[in-house]
Motif scaffolding. Structure first.
Motif, PDB file in Angstrom:
ATOM      1  N   GLN A 110       8.138 -14.868   8.206  1.00 22.83           N
ATOM      2  CA  GLN A 110       8.408 -14.996   6.467  1.00 22.83           C
ATOM      3  C   GLN A 110       6.992 -14.395   5.868  1.00 22.83           C
ATOM      4  OE1 GLN A 110       9.276 -17.502   3.630  1.00 22.83           O
ATOM      5  NE2 GLN A 110      10.714 -17.283   5.260  1.00 22.83           N
ATOM      6  N   SER A 111       5.973 -15.649   5.784  1.00 21.41           N
ATOM      7  CA  SER A 111       5.150 -15.212   5.147  1.00 21.41           C
ATOM      8  C   SER A 111       4.381 -13.326   5.129  1.00 21.41           C
ATOM      9  CB  SER A 111       3.478 -15.659   5.559  1.00 21.41           C
ATOM     10  OG  SER A 111       3.724 -16.864   5.390  1.00 21.41           O
ATOM     11  N   PHE A 112       4.433 -12.881   6.769  1.00 21.76           N
ATOM     12  CA  PHE A 112       3.488 -11.440   7.184  1.00 21.76           C
ATOM     13  C   PHE A 112       4.505 -10.150   6.282  1.00 21.76           C
ATOM     14  CE2 PHE A 112       4.697  -7.542   9.880  1.00 21.76           C
ATOM     15  CZ  PHE A 112       2.980  -7.594   9.873  1.00 21.76           C
ATOM     16  N   TYR A 113       5.324 -10.465   6.330  1.00 24.77           N
ATOM     17  CA  TYR A 113       6.868  -9.512   5.728  1.00 24.77           C
ATOM     18  C   TYR A 113       6.439 -10.176   4.310  1.00 24.77           C
ATOM     19  CZ  TYR A 113      11.211  -7.191   2.718  1.00 24.77           C
ATOM     20  OH  TYR A 113      12.122  -6.921   2.363  1.00 24.77           O
ATOM     21  N   PHE A 114       5.963 -10.713   3.055  1.00 27.85           N
ATOM     22  CA  PHE A 114       6.152 -10.835   2.209  1.00 27.85           C
ATOM     23  C   PHE A 114       4.174 -10.034   1.556  1.00 27.85           C
ATOM     24  CE2 PHE A 114       9.439 -13.926   1.674  1.00 27.85           C
ATOM     25  CZ  PHE A 114      10.038 -12.969   0.044  1.00 27.85           C
ATOM     26  N   LEU A 115       3.641 -10.888   2.922  1.00 32.85           N
ATOM     27  CA  LEU A 115       2.422 -10.010   1.941  1.00 32.85           C
ATOM     28  C   LEU A 115       1.493  -8.572   2.506  1.00 32.85           C
ATOM     29  CD1 LEU A 115       0.315 -13.245   4.462  1.00 32.85           C
ATOM     30  CD2 LEU A 115       0.198 -12.469   1.951  1.00 32.85           C
ATOM     31  N   SER A 116       2.799  -8.038   3.356  1.00 35.27           N
ATOM     32  CA  SER A 116       2.880  -6.861   3.851  1.00 35.27           C
ATOM     33  C   SER A 116       3.980  -5.903   2.568  1.00 35.27           C
ATOM     34  CB  SER A 116       3.353  -6.312   5.188  1.00 35.27           C
ATOM     35  OG  SER A 116       3.551  -7.087   6.046  1.00 35.27           O
ATOM     36  N   LYS A 117       4.361  -6.749   2.254  1.00 35.33           N
ATOM     37  CA  LYS A 117       5.406  -5.751   0.996  1.00 35.33           C
ATOM     38  C   LYS A 117       4.665  -5.662  -0.467  1.00 35.33           C
ATOM     39  CE  LYS A 117       9.013  -4.422   1.170  1.00 35.33           C
ATOM     40  NZ  LYS A 117       9.403  -3.226   1.507  1.00 35.33           N
ATOM     41  N   LYS A 118       3.298  -7.147  -0.536  1.00 35.57           N
ATOM     42  CA  LYS A 118       2.855  -6.937  -1.913  1.00 35.57           C
ATOM     43  C   LYS A 118       1.576  -6.365  -1.918  1.00 35.57           C
ATOM     44  CE  LYS A 118       5.062 -11.570  -3.333  1.00 35.57           C
ATOM     45  NZ  LYS A 118       5.203 -10.532  -4.202  1.00 35.57           N
ATOM     46  N   ARG A 119       1.314  -5.857  -0.578  1.00 34.59           N
ATOM     47  CA  ARG A 119      -0.233  -5.429  -0.051  1.00 34.59           C
ATOM     48  C   ARG A 119      -0.881  -4.499  -0.905  1.00 34.59           C
ATOM     49  NH1 ARG A 119      -3.560  -1.695   2.328  1.00 34.59           N
ATOM     50  NH2 ARG A 119      -5.565  -2.729   3.239  1.00 34.59           N
ATOM     51  N   ARG A 120      -1.661  -4.492  -2.402  1.00 30.91           N
ATOM     52  CA  ARG A 120      -1.922  -3.197  -3.046  1.00 30.91           C
ATOM     53  C   ARG A 120      -3.125  -4.011  -3.087  1.00 30.91           C
ATOM     54  NH1 ARG A 120       1.327  -6.740  -5.162  1.00 30.91           N
ATOM     55  NH2 ARG A 120       0.446  -7.716  -6.959  1.00 30.91           N
ATOM     56  N   ASN A 121      -4.564  -3.172  -4.151  1.00 35.72           N
ATOM     57  CA  ASN A 121      -5.647  -3.529  -4.618  1.00 35.72           C
ATOM     58  C   ASN A 121      -5.163  -4.287  -5.600  1.00 35.72           C
ATOM     59  OD1 ASN A 121      -7.759  -3.537  -5.686  1.00 35.72           O
ATOM     60  ND2 ASN A 121      -8.841  -1.603  -6.009  1.00 35.72           N
ATOM     61  N   LEU A 122      -5.306  -4.981  -5.692  1.00 34.99           N
ATOM     62  CA  LEU A 122      -5.280  -5.761  -7.422  1.00 34.99           C
ATOM     63  C   LEU A 122      -6.853  -5.970  -8.260  1.00 34.99           C
ATOM     64  CD1 LEU A 122      -4.964  -9.843  -5.469  1.00 34.99           C
ATOM     65  CD2 LEU A 122      -3.305  -8.032  -6.619  1.00 34.99           C
ATOM     66  N   ILE A 123      -7.267  -5.171  -7.800  1.00 37.51           N
ATOM     67  CA  ILE A 123      -8.590  -4.647  -9.265  1.00 37.51           C
ATOM     68  C   ILE A 123      -8.148  -4.118  -9.891  1.00 37.51           C
ATOM     69  CG2 ILE A 123     -10.558  -3.564  -9.036  1.00 37.51           C
ATOM     70  CD1 ILE A 123     -11.820  -6.291  -8.534  1.00 37.51           C
ATOM     71  N   LYS A 124      -7.636  -3.771 -10.855  1.00 39.08           N
ATOM     72  CA  LYS A 124      -7.493  -2.902 -12.013  1.00 39.08           C
ATOM     73  C   LYS A 124      -8.293  -2.327 -12.497  1.00 39.08           C
ATOM     74  CE  LYS A 124      -3.351  -5.910 -13.293  1.00 39.08           C
ATOM     75  NZ  LYS A 124      -3.499  -6.787 -12.488  1.00 39.08           N
TER      76      LYS A 124
END
Length: 245
Positions: A62-76
């Motif tokens: 479950q954590s792997f799914y959510f982290l994979s979907k959210k993975r992006r650069n958080l620096i704007k």
């Protein structure tokens, strides 16, 4: 649905949005709760959406799914396309920060064609920072405290070939009250005059950092070593902070 075989029920549930599974379906009954909390449902959703990894490498699907979907650069604004927008605690030593087009005078092209600009420092220390609010970015407390996903930090720096310069990176993991729970501080990197102007990546991965992380503070900066008026100091671009599945 009590008469449905569990495998069929898993396939039906897997067709629903992930947020609904956790916030709604999980509360329907004990059977659904066990399915949502179990691995089979999330393995199927990962397969359906092309999120792959060897099963032996995943502790919580479950954590792997959510982290994979959210993975992006958080620096704007990592490359200066918006000037200094989103960067705070800006220290403008010398003539201050400037944004220039790649490759710049006495510089080299960046390894990625997607990057077109960089920030450049002056003859006294220039620094800038961003503070990332993990909850605002969708990483809830239980995920951060229990799963403690790896936090990958990357930055790229370079100098002009006709001038020497200094570069530093400092990243802190902060609690709700901005207490420092973990910190990475690079050595002061010295780029000599006569360097080839090429770009170098610096990276660090935070792991097993303990519960309570709510913010990431990213700071970098530099200056030139010849104290020339203008912008002959360290160049930075392509900064990134990602939470890895």
């Amino acid at each position: 649905m009590e008469s449905l075989p569990e495998a069929v029920l898993v396939r039906i549930l897997a067709s629903l949005p992930a947020v609904e599974l956790v916030l709604v379906c999980r509360l329907v009954c004990c059977q659904w709760k066990n399915l949502v909390d179990g691995a089979a449902l999330w393995i199927l959703k990962c397969q359906q959406e092309g999120l792959t990894r060897a099963e032996s490498d995943v502790e919580n699907w479950q954590s792997f799914y959510f982290l994979s979907k959210k993975r992006r650069n958080l620096i704007k604004n990592p490359c200066g396309e918006e000037g200094l927008e989103h960067w705070g605690e800006v220290e403008n030593g010398g003539d201050g920060w400037k944004i220039e087009e790649l490759p710049g005078d006495f510089g080299k092209e960046f390894p990625s064609e997607e990057v077109h600009k960089y920030f450049v420092t002056s003859y006294e220390w220039c620094r800038k920072a961003q503070v990332i609010d993990l909850r605002a970015e969708g990483y809830w407390e239980e995920l951060m405290d229990t799963t403690q996903p790896k936090i990958m930090v990357r930055d790229w720096y370079a100098g002009r070939s006709d001038a020497g310069c200094l570069y530093e990176l400092c990243v802190k993991l902060l609690s709700e009250n901005e207490e420092v729970l973990a910190e990475y501080k690079s050595d002061t990197v010295t780029i000599p005059e006569g360097n080839d102007g090429s770009w170098t990546e610096l990276s660090h991965t935070f792991s097993s950092y303990g519960p309570g992380v709510r913010f990431v503070r990213f700071e970098h900066g530099g200056q030139d070593t010849l104290f020339w008026q203008g912008w002959y100091g360290a160049r930075v671009t392509g900064s990134s902070v990602t939470l890895e599945p």
